[in-house]
Design a protein around this motif. Structure first.
Motif, PDB file in Angstrom:
ATOM      1  N   LEU A  87      -0.335  -7.322   4.079  1.00 59.76           N
ATOM      2  CA  LEU A  87       0.167  -6.360   3.096  1.00 59.76           C
ATOM      3  C   LEU A  87       0.446  -5.005   3.751  1.00 59.76           C
ATOM      4  CD1 LEU A  87       0.819  -6.078   0.117  1.00 59.76           C
ATOM      5  CD2 LEU A  87      -1.530  -5.399  -0.307  1.00 59.76           C
ATOM      6  N   LEU A  88      -0.473  -4.607   4.637  1.00 64.42           N
ATOM      7  CA  LEU A  88      -0.306  -3.344   5.353  1.00 64.42           C
ATOM      8  C   LEU A  88       0.943  -3.396   6.242  1.00 64.42           C
ATOM      9  CD1 LEU A  88      -1.894  -0.668   5.760  1.00 64.42           C
ATOM     10  CD2 LEU A  88      -2.985  -1.732   7.717  1.00 64.42           C
ATOM     11  N   PHE A  95       4.086  -2.941   4.221  1.00 66.32           N
ATOM     12  CA  PHE A  95       4.350  -1.533   3.919  1.00 66.32           C
ATOM     13  C   PHE A  95       4.967  -0.841   5.124  1.00 66.32           C
ATOM     14  CE2 PHE A  95       0.757  -1.764   0.660  1.00 66.32           C
ATOM     15  CZ  PHE A  95       1.658  -1.926  -0.380  1.00 66.32           C
ATOM     16  N   LEU A  96       4.407  -1.125   6.314  1.00 64.48           N
ATOM     17  CA  LEU A  96       4.929  -0.507   7.532  1.00 64.48           C
ATOM     18  C   LEU A  96       6.403  -0.860   7.717  1.00 64.48           C
ATOM     19  CD1 LEU A  96       4.546   0.945  10.318  1.00 64.48           C
ATOM     20  CD2 LEU A  96       4.170  -1.323  11.254  1.00 64.48           C
ATOM     21  N   PHE A 123       8.781   0.563   4.639  1.00 66.62           N
ATOM     22  CA  PHE A 123       8.987   2.009   4.664  1.00 66.62           C
ATOM     23  C   PHE A 123       9.409   2.512   6.044  1.00 66.62           C
ATOM     24  CE2 PHE A 123       6.184   1.305   1.041  1.00 66.62           C
ATOM     25  CZ  PHE A 123       6.903   1.954   0.054  1.00 66.62           C
ATOM     26  N   GLY A 124       8.952   1.801   7.071  1.00 71.69           N
ATOM     27  CA  GLY A 124       9.303   2.186   8.433  1.00 71.69           C
ATOM     28  C   GLY A 124      10.790   2.030   8.688  1.00 71.69           C
ATOM     29  N   GLN A 149      12.572   4.762   7.104  1.00 70.00           N
ATOM     30  CA  GLN A 149      12.357   6.026   7.797  1.00 70.00           C
ATOM     31  C   GLN A 149      13.262   6.180   9.017  1.00 70.00           C
ATOM     32  OE1 GLN A 149       8.778   6.675   9.865  1.00 70.00           O
ATOM     33  NE2 GLN A 149       8.653   8.837   9.330  1.00 70.00           N
ATOM     34  N   ALA A 174      -5.583  -4.039  -3.169  1.00 74.72           N
ATOM     35  CA  ALA A 174      -4.744  -2.854  -3.327  1.00 74.72           C
ATOM     36  C   ALA A 174      -3.754  -3.073  -4.462  1.00 74.72           C
ATOM     37  CB  ALA A 174      -3.992  -2.554  -2.022  1.00 74.72           C
ATOM     38  N   THR A 221      -5.944  -0.406   2.516  1.00 69.43           N
ATOM     39  CA  THR A 221      -4.504  -0.629   2.373  1.00 69.43           C
ATOM     40  C   THR A 221      -3.919   0.211   1.249  1.00 69.43           C
ATOM     41  OG1 THR A 221      -4.648  -2.828   3.325  1.00 69.43           O
ATOM     42  CG2 THR A 221      -2.742  -2.387   1.933  1.00 69.43           C
ATOM     43  N   GLN A 243      -1.044   2.936   1.623  1.00 68.84           N
ATOM     44  CA  GLN A 243       0.155   2.880   0.790  1.00 68.84           C
ATOM     45  C   GLN A 243       0.406   4.216   0.100  1.00 68.84           C
ATOM     46  OE1 GLN A 243      -0.302   0.301  -2.540  1.00 68.84           O
ATOM     47  NE2 GLN A 243       1.837   0.398  -3.160  1.00 68.84           N
ATOM     48  N   ILE A 260       1.551   6.745   2.651  1.00 69.15           N
ATOM     49  CA  ILE A 260       2.926   6.486   3.088  1.00 69.15           C
ATOM     50  C   ILE A 260       3.881   7.029   2.048  1.00 69.15           C
ATOM     51  CG2 ILE A 260       4.662   4.688   3.485  1.00 69.15           C
ATOM     52  CD1 ILE A 260       2.438   2.965   4.708  1.00 69.15           C
ATOM     53  N   PRO A 269       5.097   6.167   7.635  1.00 64.02           N
ATOM     54  CA  PRO A 269       4.514   4.821   7.577  1.00 64.02           C
ATOM     55  C   PRO A 269       3.790   4.428   8.855  1.00 64.02           C
ATOM     56  CG  PRO A 269       6.915   4.737   7.620  1.00 64.02           C
ATOM     57  CD  PRO A 269       6.544   6.157   7.397  1.00 64.02           C
ATOM     58  N   PHE A 292      -0.096   3.427   9.109  1.00 60.36           N
ATOM     59  CA  PHE A 292      -0.381   2.053   9.518  1.00 60.36           C
ATOM     60  C   PHE A 292      -1.374   2.041  10.679  1.00 60.36           C
ATOM     61  CE2 PHE A 292       0.624  -1.374  12.554  1.00 60.36           C
ATOM     62  CZ  PHE A 292       0.353  -2.475  11.769  1.00 60.36           C
ATOM     63  N   ALA A 349      -5.037   3.002   9.432  1.00 63.74           N
ATOM     64  CA  ALA A 349      -5.649   1.908   8.666  1.00 63.74           C
ATOM     65  C   ALA A 349      -5.856   0.693   9.568  1.00 63.74           C
ATOM     66  CB  ALA A 349      -4.777   1.549   7.467  1.00 63.74           C
TER      67      ALA A 349
END
Lengths: 218, 215
Positions: free
Chosen positions: A68-69, A72-73, A76-77, A80, B162, B170, B174, B177, B183, B187, B190
């Motif tokens: 999940l982390l 997100f990276l 959104f990365g 970005q 989460a 996480t 989030q 971010i 991000p 990342f 964490a």
């Protein structure tokens, strides 16, 4: 508030469409993870240190952190650094890379397990190192490792539910949409669980057949 | 890379890491309890119990953990189960990981040589005595390492809560971010904390495994 499964038929087409997306994402990510896994394994075993190290750090990070982390990276990365991809693509890349790292571990062991004589023979016949790898070693390594890779792909199906969190309209998110207008979370999540379970059983059945085939061909 | 920002948010991540650790510990305990019951059911001589054990493993391993969490947390109130997000997280993940651990335990028990149980029975032990005094001590040794793998997966899957807004690592990543648009930095913080937790647990498992093998 009791249970009322009669709300389901009205939204069944939305949910089933979501199931198709889930299958699509699973297939896409499975392909990325399969070829990505081979690529990462070959780099880890044969590339010069300058190339190997960045990939090693990447693998280390991806093995030790939650999917999940990582999603997100990636989601959104990418935004970005100015690459605005649809959530679907981010989901396929994220899931694919995550499992590519796991598959790479399996491929590395199986590539090393291929008899050394095979490479030597291929080289003697005039194949370059790259050719020997591609035409002789990797095909044998892949065959040996299909059962555990298959298990990873079944895990991938279930983890594909996570991409709903970054807004991919697959099975889980389509259920959430239906819940948004009916306020019936229990009914729809149970339905969704049942659909995942059926796809999962299908994949397990296919994998078992493939395993038997491999056993027979040895 | 924005180190100043990383330094500033680090204390919040550290706090969240404690929640992740607490979640992991509670989930692991519940998972082990479920796995013992599941294993006992799967190895039982009653067909109904064997079926229930097999169904538990198949259903919980065959559907996404995220959906199981959602059924419990969002669907629970409809069938009279009111839980806050943290409780739902522990119970949902615990029962889920219990299904995986059941397979690990069962695998270890059935891989103990059959002759061991037979020999114990020949010496006049009851089935239960043979299990407790002969088979289980050997199986325990075999299951430490694979249970360690289950634990490793479990720590990473605590991230799922989460999605039901438990403020763990996480979720915290989030949120930051979203508010900082950094991000990669979030990342890294964490991720590093997750890896430290997993590393320490890994050390403990290796230690326990070595100790069990020496005895």
């Amino acid at each position: 508030m009791g249970l009322d499964f009669s709300v389901i038929p009205k939204y069944l087409d939305i949910v089933l469409l979501g199931a198709l997306w889930t299958i699509g994402i699973t297939v896409g990510a499975a392909l990325v993870s399969f070829f990505g896994g081979i690529f990462l394994a070959v780099i880890a075993l044969y590339a010069p240190a300058v190339v190997r190290w960045p990939f090693r750090i990447f693998s280390f990070l991806f093995l030790g952190t939650p999917l999940l982390l990582q999603l997100f990276l990636i989601y959104f990365g990418l935004v970005q650094i100015g690459i605005d991809v649809p959530a679907f693509v981010a989901g396929v890349i994220g899931l694919g890379l995550h499992f590519a790292v796991y598959n790479s571990e399996l491929f590395q062991t199986s590539i090393l397990a291929v008899d050394k004589g095979q490479i030597e023979a291929a080289r003697t016949l005039g194949l370059s190192r790259m050719q020997a790898l591609r035409k002789v070693v990797v095909p044998q390594a892949v065959r040996d490792v299909i059962p555990p890779i298959g298990n990873n792909m079944i895990a991938l199906l279930k983890d594909s539910a996570l991409v709903s969190v970054i807004g991919v309209s697959e099975l889980t998110l389509s259920a959430q949409r239906a819940i948004g207008s009916t306020y019936r979370p229990f009914e729809f999540y149970v339905l969704v669980a049942a659909i995942y379970y059926i796809i999962n059983l299908g994949m397990e059945a296919v994998l078992r057949r493939v395993e038997r085939r491999i056993q027979a061909s040895k | 890379m924005d180190y100043a920002l990383m330094q500033r948010v680090f204390p919040f991540f550290l706090e969240a890491a404690w929640i992740t650790i607490l979640l992991s510990v509670l989930t692991a305990i519940l998972g082990l309890i479920c796995a013992m019951l599941g294993t006992a059911a799967r190895l039982s001589r009653f067909r109904v119990l064997r079926f229930l054990g097999a169904a538990y493993v198949s259903v919980f391993r065959g559907t996404p953990a995220l959906i199981q969490l959602f059924i419990l947390y969002f669907g629970g109130p409809q069938i009279g189960i009111q839980l806050d997000a943290f409780e739902a997280g522990v119970i949902g993940l615990g029962v889920n990981v219990g299904a995986y651990m059941t397979e690990t335990m069962r695998g270890a028990i059935i891989s103990v040589d059959k002759g061991q149980g037979e020999a114990a029975r020949t010496l006049g032990m009851s089935k239960w005595q043979a299990m407790r005094n002969v088979i289980l001590p050997q199986a325990m040794r075999l299951m430490i390492r694979p249970l360690g793998v289950n634990l490793n997966t479990l720590i990473k899957s605590t991230a799922l809560v989460a999605a039901i807004s438990v403020v763990e690592l996480t979720y915290t990543a989030q949120r930051y971010i979203g508010s900082t648009y950094k991000p990669f930095e979030m990342f890294l913080i964490a991720g590093l904390l997750y890896m430290i937790i997993i590393y320490v647990v890994g050390l403990a498992v290796t230690w326990a495994d070595r100790k069990a093998r020496l005895n």
